[in-house]
Design an enzyme around this catalytic site. Sequence first.
Site, PDB file in Angstrom:
ATOM      1  N   CYS A 175       0.845  -1.195   0.000  1.00  0.00           N
ATOM      2  CA  CYS A 175       0.000   0.000   0.000  1.00  0.00           C
ATOM      3  C   CYS A 175       0.877   1.241   0.000  1.00  0.00           C
ATOM      4  CB  CYS A 175      -0.899  -0.019   1.239  1.00  0.00           C
ATOM      5  SG  CYS A 175      -2.021   1.378   1.355  1.00  0.00           S
ATOM      6  N   HIS A 206      -9.285  -3.997  -1.382  1.00  0.00           N
ATOM      7  CA  HIS A 206      -8.244  -3.269  -0.649  1.00  0.00           C
ATOM      8  C   HIS A 206      -8.671  -1.820  -0.411  1.00  0.00           C
ATOM      9  CE1 HIS A 206      -3.969  -2.221   0.330  1.00  0.00           C
ATOM     10  NE2 HIS A 206      -4.396  -1.044  -0.091  1.00  0.00           N
ATOM     11  N   GLU A 207      -9.136  -1.170  -1.463  1.00  0.00           N
ATOM     12  CA  GLU A 207      -9.535   0.239  -1.339  1.00  0.00           C
ATOM     13  C   GLU A 207     -10.776   0.389  -0.462  1.00  0.00           C
ATOM     14  OE1 GLU A 207      -7.223   2.038  -2.088  1.00  0.00           O
ATOM     15  OE2 GLU A 207      -6.200   0.740  -3.506  1.00  0.00           O
ATOM     16  N   HIS A 249      -9.920   0.481   3.117  1.00  0.00           N
ATOM     17  CA  HIS A 249      -9.502   1.825   3.538  1.00  0.00           C
ATOM     18  C   HIS A 249     -10.709   2.648   3.996  1.00  0.00           C
ATOM     19  CE1 HIS A 249      -5.236   2.466   2.878  1.00  0.00           C
ATOM     20  NE2 HIS A 249      -5.289   1.784   1.733  1.00  0.00           N
TER      21      HIS A 249
END
Length: 136
Positions: free
Chosen positions: A85, A126-127, A130
């Site tokens: 990341c 993954h995003e 966040h």
Amino acid sequence: MIRKIVRDTLFLRQKSERATKEDVQIIEDLKDTLKANSDRCVGMAANMIGYKKNIIIVSMGIIDVVMVNPVIKTKSKPYNTEEGCLSLDGVRSTLRYDEIEVEYEDVNFKKRVQKYNGFIAQTIQHEMDHLNGILI
């Protein structure tokens, strides 16, 4: 505008808020910042550039897709992988799903539902982590 990548884990661990049409500038900043980091990045969440809003962008080859207020509706075929990341040093192990269905609003705030698989599905997950304050 190209924004600096946030590396403050206290900020990154905070959950993001629903995005509205008033947040359209964040979309432009995400596009510009992803393009500026395209040599080392394929996706980005708004909190990575300092905004606690539910917006992500994912490079899907020749196009970058913006997802506003994304929600994973279905997921299947779990697997373990390692990810890196821009906001963190090193790589970490994480669980992902090979096939997902995502409901989101596009850049015009029109509702969309789309299925993704493979590396694009992994990047979206993954995003979206966040947005929920989850760091790998």
